[in-house]
Motif scaffolding. Structure first.
Motif, short mmCIF file in Angstrom:
data_model
loop_
_atom_site.label_atom_id
_atom_site.label_comp_id
_atom_site.label_asym_id
_atom_site.label_seq_id
_atom_site.Cartn_x
_atom_site.Cartn_y
_atom_site.Cartn_z
N MET A 20 39.11 13.35 -15.70
CA MET A 20 39.95 12.49 -14.85
C MET A 20 40.48 11.29 -15.61
O MET A 20 41.62 10.89 -15.42
CB MET A 20 39.17 12.01 -13.64
CG MET A 20 39.12 12.98 -12.52
SD MET A 20 38.47 12.23 -11.03
CE MET A 20 37.33 11.00 -11.64
N GLU A 21 39.65 10.71 -16.41
CA GLU A 21 40.08 9.53 -17.15
C GLU A 21 41.21 9.86 -18.11
O GLU A 21 42.11 9.06 -18.33
CB GLU A 21 38.91 8.89 -17.90
CG GLU A 21 39.23 7.54 -18.45
CD GLU A 21 38.04 6.81 -19.00
OE1 GLU A 21 38.25 5.73 -19.58
OE2 GLU A 21 36.89 7.29 -18.87
N SER A 26 45.15 14.73 -10.24
CA SER A 26 45.92 15.96 -10.09
C SER A 26 45.84 16.85 -11.32
O SER A 26 45.90 18.08 -11.21
CB SER A 26 47.39 15.65 -9.78
OG SER A 26 47.48 14.98 -8.55
N GLY A 27 45.73 16.25 -12.48
CA GLY A 27 45.69 17.01 -13.72
C GLY A 27 44.33 17.62 -14.03
O GLY A 27 44.20 18.38 -14.99
N ALA A 114 42.83 5.50 -9.36
CA ALA A 114 43.22 4.45 -8.41
C ALA A 114 44.73 4.44 -8.20
O ALA A 114 45.21 4.37 -7.07
CB ALA A 114 42.74 3.09 -8.90
N LEU A 115 45.48 4.53 -9.27
CA LEU A 115 46.94 4.53 -9.16
C LEU A 115 47.46 5.80 -8.51
O LEU A 115 48.43 5.77 -7.76
CB LEU A 115 47.57 4.36 -10.55
CG LEU A 115 47.38 3.00 -11.19
CD1 LEU A 115 47.81 3.03 -12.65
CD2 LEU A 115 48.15 1.94 -10.43
N GLU A 116 46.82 6.91 -8.80
CA GLU A 116 47.32 8.21 -8.35
C GLU A 116 47.04 8.49 -6.88
O GLU A 116 47.89 9.04 -6.19
CB GLU A 116 46.68 9.30 -9.22
CG GLU A 116 47.28 10.65 -9.06
CD GLU A 116 46.69 11.66 -10.03
OE1 GLU A 116 47.04 12.83 -9.88
OE2 GLU A 116 45.89 11.29 -10.91
N LEU A 124 38.53 8.03 -1.84
CA LEU A 124 38.63 7.76 -3.28
C LEU A 124 39.18 6.36 -3.54
O LEU A 124 38.77 5.70 -4.50
CB LEU A 124 39.47 8.83 -3.97
CG LEU A 124 38.89 10.25 -3.92
CD1 LEU A 124 39.77 11.22 -4.69
CD2 LEU A 124 37.45 10.30 -4.39
N ARG A 125 40.08 5.89 -2.68
CA ARG A 125 40.56 4.51 -2.80
C ARG A 125 39.37 3.55 -2.65
O ARG A 125 39.22 2.60 -3.42
CB ARG A 125 41.61 4.20 -1.73
CG ARG A 125 42.17 2.76 -1.89
CD ARG A 125 42.76 2.23 -0.60
NE ARG A 125 41.78 2.04 0.45
CZ ARG A 125 40.93 1.00 0.53
NH1 ARG A 125 40.91 0.06 -0.40
NH2 ARG A 125 40.08 0.90 1.51
#
Length: 192
Positions: A20-21, A26-27, A114-116, A124-125
């Motif tokens: 994730m990092e 999504s990726g 956080a941005l996504e 998750l927020r």
């Protein structure tokens, strides 16, 4: 749960954090997590019956704790002449080392997610917000110990956290430690 189950669970969380990092929410697919962790598919749903969001939430919580522990470790290592500015400089150095060692694929372990998803995924927020709040509280407590009143300490800690996050983002984009060095100097000036 036995030791083997805990080990498998930890591998799933670690793989999720790393992926994730580097790639974002999504990726990062569950098949990638399974491949990276070496865990069987059944273990994923045994440990995280809520699926990807539950796994990601745990990964975010662990990442928040890891940076919180780093801040606590750096705080404990401070000498009598060190202050919050020195701590922030050391924090940025440690995060910069981590980023550089990863080939600039790692920055803040919460920022990409956080941005996504913060506008569309409340759990998750909240996990991201809790991580950031813990870091800010640790910095604010240090500033109170240095004589700041609590309101000023909280505001200054929030500004420093914004400097750290912005510096990490710019360093990752530029593939350079320069933004971290600039951020550390700006934090020192803010806290002077």
């Amino acid at each position: 749960m036995g030791a083997k189950g805990e080990e498998t669970r930890a591998r799933l969380v670690r793989a999720t954090r790393d992926l994730m990092e580097a790639q974002g929410y999504s990726g990062t697919g569950l098949n990638q997590v399974l491949t990276e962790s070496g865990a069987p598919r059944g273990s994923l749903y045994f440990h995280f019956p809520g699926g990807k969001d539950e796994l990601v939430g745990e990964a975010l919580t662990e990442a928040g704790r890891e940076i919180g522990t780093l801040i606590a470790t750096l705080t404990a290592a401070m000498t009598g002449t060190d202050g919050a500015a020195a701590l922030v400089g050391r924090l940025m150095t440690a995060l910069g080392d981590r980023m550089e060692q990863s080939g600039y694929t790692k920055g803040c372990p919460l920022a990409i997610v956080a941005l996504e998803v913060s506008a569309s995924n409340e759990p998750l927020r909240r996990a991201c917000a809790d991580g950031y709040a813990g870091w800010q509280q640790s910095l604010a407590e240090l500033l109170v110990d240095e004589g700041y009143d609590p309101a000023r300490a909280d505001a200054s800690a929030g500004a420093v956290l914004a400097l750290v996050e912005g510096s990490l983002l710019l360093a990752r984009v530029q593939r350079s430690r320069t933004p971290l060095d600039q951020g550390a100097r700006a934090a020192a000036a803010l806290l002077a």
